[in-house]
Design a protein around this motif. Sequence first.
Motif, PDB file in Angstrom:
ATOM      1  N   LEU A 283       0.829  -1.208   0.000  1.00  0.00           N
ATOM      2  CA  LEU A 283       0.000   0.000   0.000  1.00  0.00           C
ATOM      3  C   LEU A 283       0.865   1.260   0.000  1.00  0.00           C
ATOM      4  CD1 LEU A 283      -2.841  -1.009   2.498  1.00  0.00           C
ATOM      5  CD2 LEU A 283      -3.046  -0.672   0.021  1.00  0.00           C
ATOM      6  N   ALA A 284       1.966   1.237   0.768  1.00  0.00           N
ATOM      7  CA  ALA A 284       2.863   2.397   0.806  1.00  0.00           C
ATOM      8  C   ALA A 284       3.505   2.637  -0.559  1.00  0.00           C
ATOM      9  CB  ALA A 284       3.941   2.176   1.864  1.00  0.00           C
ATOM     10  N   LEU A 285       3.914   1.560  -1.222  1.00  0.00           N
ATOM     11  CA  LEU A 285       4.504   1.706  -2.551  1.00  0.00           C
ATOM     12  C   LEU A 285       3.475   2.190  -3.565  1.00  0.00           C
ATOM     13  CD1 LEU A 285       6.734  -1.501  -2.674  1.00  0.00           C
ATOM     14  CD2 LEU A 285       7.522   0.860  -2.628  1.00  0.00           C
ATOM     15  N   ALA A 286       2.239   1.674  -3.440  1.00  0.00           N
ATOM     16  CA  ALA A 286       1.188   2.105  -4.357  1.00  0.00           C
ATOM     17  C   ALA A 286       0.872   3.585  -4.169  1.00  0.00           C
ATOM     18  CB  ALA A 286      -0.063   1.253  -4.141  1.00  0.00           C
ATOM     19  N   ALA A 287       0.906   4.047  -2.900  1.00  0.00           N
ATOM     20  CA  ALA A 287       0.631   5.461  -2.636  1.00  0.00           C
ATOM     21  C   ALA A 287       1.720   6.357  -3.213  1.00  0.00           C
ATOM     22  CB  ALA A 287       0.505   5.681  -1.129  1.00  0.00           C
ATOM     23  N   GLN A 288       2.953   5.856  -3.247  1.00  0.00           N
ATOM     24  CA  GLN A 288       4.055   6.641  -3.809  1.00  0.00           C
ATOM     25  C   GLN A 288       4.034   6.648  -5.333  1.00  0.00           C
ATOM     26  OE1 GLN A 288       7.623   4.963  -2.204  1.00  0.00           O
ATOM     27  NE2 GLN A 288       7.119   5.482  -0.088  1.00  0.00           N
ATOM     28  N   ARG A 289       3.251   5.753  -5.903  1.00  0.00           N
ATOM     29  CA  ARG A 289       3.159   5.623  -7.363  1.00  0.00           C
ATOM     30  C   ARG A 289       4.542   5.497  -7.990  1.00  0.00           C
ATOM     31  NH1 ARG A 289      -1.643   9.938  -9.042  1.00  0.00           N
ATOM     32  NH2 ARG A 289      -3.276   9.004  -7.748  1.00  0.00           N
ATOM     33  N   ALA A 290       5.296   4.550  -7.446  1.00  0.00           N
ATOM     34  CA  ALA A 290       6.653   4.324  -7.940  1.00  0.00           C
ATOM     35  C   ALA A 290       6.608   3.829  -9.379  1.00  0.00           C
ATOM     36  CB  ALA A 290       7.364   3.282  -7.063  1.00  0.00           C
ATOM     37  N   PRO A 291       7.519   4.300 -10.230  1.00  0.00           N
ATOM     38  CA  PRO A 291       7.543   3.836 -11.612  1.00  0.00           C
ATOM     39  C   PRO A 291       7.810   2.340 -11.679  1.00  0.00           C
ATOM     40  CG  PRO A 291       9.528   5.085 -11.089  1.00  0.00           C
ATOM     41  CD  PRO A 291       8.586   5.277  -9.947  1.00  0.00           C
ATOM     42  N   GLY A 292       7.049   1.660 -12.506  1.00  0.00           N
ATOM     43  CA  GLY A 292       7.212   0.215 -12.635  1.00  0.00           C
ATOM     44  C   GLY A 292       6.252  -0.581 -11.787  1.00  0.00           C
ATOM     45  N   GLY A 293       5.507   0.095 -10.911  1.00  0.00           N
ATOM     46  CA  GLY A 293       4.529  -0.615 -10.100  1.00  0.00           C
ATOM     47  C   GLY A 293       5.080  -1.073  -8.763  1.00  0.00           C
ATOM     48  N   VAL A 294       4.265  -1.826  -8.055  1.00  0.00           N
ATOM     49  CA  VAL A 294       4.604  -2.288  -6.708  1.00  0.00           C
ATOM     50  C   VAL A 294       5.600  -3.446  -6.739  1.00  0.00           C
ATOM     51  CG1 VAL A 294       3.649  -3.379  -4.644  1.00  0.00           C
ATOM     52  CG2 VAL A 294       2.420  -1.495  -5.726  1.00  0.00           C
ATOM     53  N   LEU A 295       5.501  -4.310  -7.744  1.00  0.00           N
ATOM     54  CA  LEU A 295       6.314  -5.523  -7.812  1.00  0.00           C
ATOM     55  C   LEU A 295       7.331  -5.462  -8.944  1.00  0.00           C
ATOM     56  CD1 LEU A 295       3.550  -8.261  -7.357  1.00  0.00           C
ATOM     57  CD2 LEU A 295       5.117  -7.430  -5.611  1.00  0.00           C
ATOM     58  N   THR A 296       8.438  -6.162  -8.734  1.00  0.00           N
ATOM     59  CA  THR A 296       9.380  -6.418  -9.820  1.00  0.00           C
ATOM     60  C   THR A 296       9.069  -7.807 -10.387  1.00  0.00           C
ATOM     61  OG1 THR A 296      11.040  -7.428  -8.366  1.00  0.00           O
ATOM     62  CG2 THR A 296      11.160  -5.041  -8.713  1.00  0.00           C
ATOM     63  N   HIS A 297       9.310  -7.979 -11.662  1.00  0.00           N
ATOM     64  CA  HIS A 297       9.069  -9.263 -12.321  1.00  0.00           C
ATOM     65  C   HIS A 297      10.318  -9.622 -13.113  1.00  0.00           C
ATOM     66  CE1 HIS A 297       4.817  -8.396 -11.448  1.00  0.00           C
ATOM     67  NE2 HIS A 297       5.077  -7.185 -11.934  1.00  0.00           N
ATOM     68  N   SER A 298      11.017 -10.664 -12.674  1.00  0.00           N
ATOM     69  CA  SER A 298      12.270 -11.007 -13.338  1.00  0.00           C
ATOM     70  C   SER A 298      12.355 -12.520 -13.543  1.00  0.00           C
ATOM     71  CB  SER A 298      13.467 -10.521 -12.512  1.00  0.00           C
ATOM     72  OG  SER A 298      13.363 -10.986 -11.179  1.00  0.00           O
ATOM     73  N   PRO A 299      12.789 -12.958 -14.725  1.00  0.00           N
ATOM     74  CA  PRO A 299      12.926 -14.399 -14.981  1.00  0.00           C
ATOM     75  C   PRO A 299      14.088 -14.979 -14.190  1.00  0.00           C
ATOM     76  CG  PRO A 299      13.757 -13.138 -16.840  1.00  0.00           C
ATOM     77  CD  PRO A 299      13.145 -12.145 -15.907  1.00  0.00           C
ATOM     78  N   ARG A 300      13.898 -16.162 -13.665  1.00  0.00           N
ATOM     79  CA  ARG A 300      14.927 -16.864 -12.908  1.00  0.00           C
ATOM     80  C   ARG A 300      14.937 -18.339 -13.320  1.00  0.00           C
ATOM     81  NH1 ARG A 300      16.405 -12.483 -12.129  1.00  0.00           N
ATOM     82  NH2 ARG A 300      16.980 -11.453 -10.174  1.00  0.00           N
ATOM     83  N   ILE A 301      16.073 -18.982 -13.075  1.00  0.00           N
ATOM     84  CA  ILE A 301      16.225 -20.402 -13.385  1.00  0.00           C
ATOM     85  C   ILE A 301      15.916 -21.214 -12.142  1.00  0.00           C
ATOM     86  CG2 ILE A 301      17.821 -22.202 -14.124  1.00  0.00           C
ATOM     87  CD1 ILE A 301      19.362 -20.079 -15.633  1.00  0.00           C
TER      88      ILE A 301
END
Length: 221
Positions: free
Chosen positions: A52-70
């Motif tokens: 919720l805190a990250l959403a309120a800050q409207r950080a670029p890229g959204g609340v979550l990171t999405h990265s491919p992993r093995i």
Amino acid sequence: MRTQPQERTWKWLRKWRREWTRARPSAKRVLDLTLGSALLALAAPLLAAGALALAAQRAPGGVLTHSPRIGLGGRLFVLHSLRTRRLRLDLLSRLPHVVRGDLSLVGPEPLAPDDERARPPGADSDTPGGFAATTARHWRQELKPGLIGLAQVRSRSGMPWDEPALLDQHYAEHHWVGLDLAILARAVQAALCRAIRGLARRGKAHLSDTDHRRCGYSAAE
């Protein structure tokens, strides 16, 4: 001497036993599922507040990171993490991957497909359509990557055998539930020590010279 129906029954029982043994979860998976689920339930309010805190800050890229992993066996999966390292919320936000089975609580670092450490021995990084981009080293294929690992909790001494890659390989070759519990205990101890040191520093920051002066002291003296 067995009759034909009895023989069929015994064959079915042997087949069922083989399938059950193959499908039976390992002790490591039981630990991941039980402890991972408990930690996720405890961390859920904190994770929700962080999101919720990250959403309120409207950080670029959204609340979550999405990265491919093995993952296990060289299988690719998308790792989701909160975009913050405060209170290690980025690690706690990966607990759903532990419950789902993409990660283990303890294991080597989850590598990106283009990480050099993910290349099999002898693979050419410049090969078009690189085989190295989709396959992990043979010892990495034998277990799941972890939320934390031996390399994260081991104190760096500057010795060659304390390199993260060597520690990950050592864990892959010698891992068992007892070692997992020891690593988890060390991680909890380190987190508590950091919290205590942080509280001590904040307490000192509130003290000034006047706090140690005698009653009735004046600058004129």
